[in-house]
Design an enzyme around this catalytic site. Sequence first.
Site, short mmCIF file in Angstrom:
data_model
loop_
_atom_site.label_atom_id
_atom_site.label_comp_id
_atom_site.label_asym_id
_atom_site.label_seq_id
_atom_site.Cartn_x
_atom_site.Cartn_y
_atom_site.Cartn_z
CG HIS A 196 7.74 3.68 -42.98
ND1 HIS A 196 8.57 1.85 -42.66
CD2 HIS A 196 6.58 3.28 -43.71
CE1 HIS A 196 8.51 1.12 -43.56
NE2 HIS A 196 7.86 2.29 -44.84
ZN LIG Z 1 6.40 0.70 -48.47
#
Ligand SMILES: [Zn+2]
Length: 396
Positions: free
Chosen positions: A132
């Site tokens: 992320h």
């Molecule tokens: Zn995850």
Amino acid sequence: MAQARIVWDDSFTGYDFGVGHPMNPIRLDLTARLCRSFGLFDDEAEIIAPDTPDDALLTRVHTPEYIDAVRRASKDPDHADARFGLGTEDDPAFRGIHDISARIAEGSRAVAEGVWRGEVGHGVNFTGGLHHAMPGAASGFCIYNDAGVAIDWLLEQGVERIAYVDVDAHHGDGVERMFWNDPRVLTFSIHETGTVLFPGTGFPGDLGGPDAQGSAINLALPPGVGDAGWLRAFHAVAPAVLRAFRPQVLVTQHGADSHFRDPLAHLSVSVDAQRIVAETLHDLSHELCDGRWVALGGGGYEVVQVVPRTWTHLTAIAMHRPIPVETEVPAGWLDDVAERLGEEPPPVMGDGTSERGRIWWRSWEVGYDPENPVDRAVMRTRESVFPHHGLDLWFD
Ligand SMILES: [Zn+2]
Ligand SMILES: [Zn+2]
């Protein structure tokens, strides 16, 4: 030649956002201990403890302003800059956050180097897979994007086609963003739909930038999908697009949060099914790219029952010593867990959901059921992506 380069150092448990944060670093410690108790860290493995890299490695995929902000937060965690996602609920700052995050990224790069240069058969960094992290911000428990760093390093070596496959329950948004408009990098992410789950992105119509249409592939599943649906969906898309793309290196992210016990996501997948997908990706690395396989960890928040077994299976597969799911978990590890955590640990290496590691699922060729939400999700992805790769919608 070592069978696998494996990134591990006990200091990695210092990647610690503090008490009460879901990403409890004990998951790494328990994974390493379970690997050791199966003898996976023996002479046939090359265990490496990466040093802190120069900033030049990080600026491949991150902005200098962001790296500066992480460095400042690293010295003074109480005044972390939330404009860069730091000091937030998801990504609290802690002393040394720069150094340890940078070393994780260097670990994934070093694994990629070993695989690309043929120094080792495969490579594993289960501490990595921090998918992320964005070019200019921390996100979703991820500071530096080790997968992005490793892929960018490979591109600089002249690699022309790299495939990134992400089976974490969450969309692999940071890696997708970094190579969005680069036709040399194919990103595939299978995840719980962003209409329900963080980070809220990764829909089948998201195909990559204007120079790289079809190079981003998203398979967004409804909540609750179990083994048979997850395996059917994965196998209805990933092998076909990988065979069409013909990568020279395969980088995979094995977030274990698709598991039915995971507290953050809502998929319902077993360790047995996660192990099957790891085996499929391992097989594809041999079929398509001479075994040049970089396997990373990722999410996974059931830190005792799930993560250690899933990533020990992954490491064992990379070591060419797959562990049957009916194998008993070694007594020393069980005793250690029971003693330290007061928790009843899992007795065997599988969840009892398979027949000696095999799970039945319907292959795509036997038909498409428009009433089935998993089939509809698969079809949307195939319709969006397959024409870009010259693939047929109805057959593999
Ligand atoms: Zn995850
Ligand atoms: Zn192999």
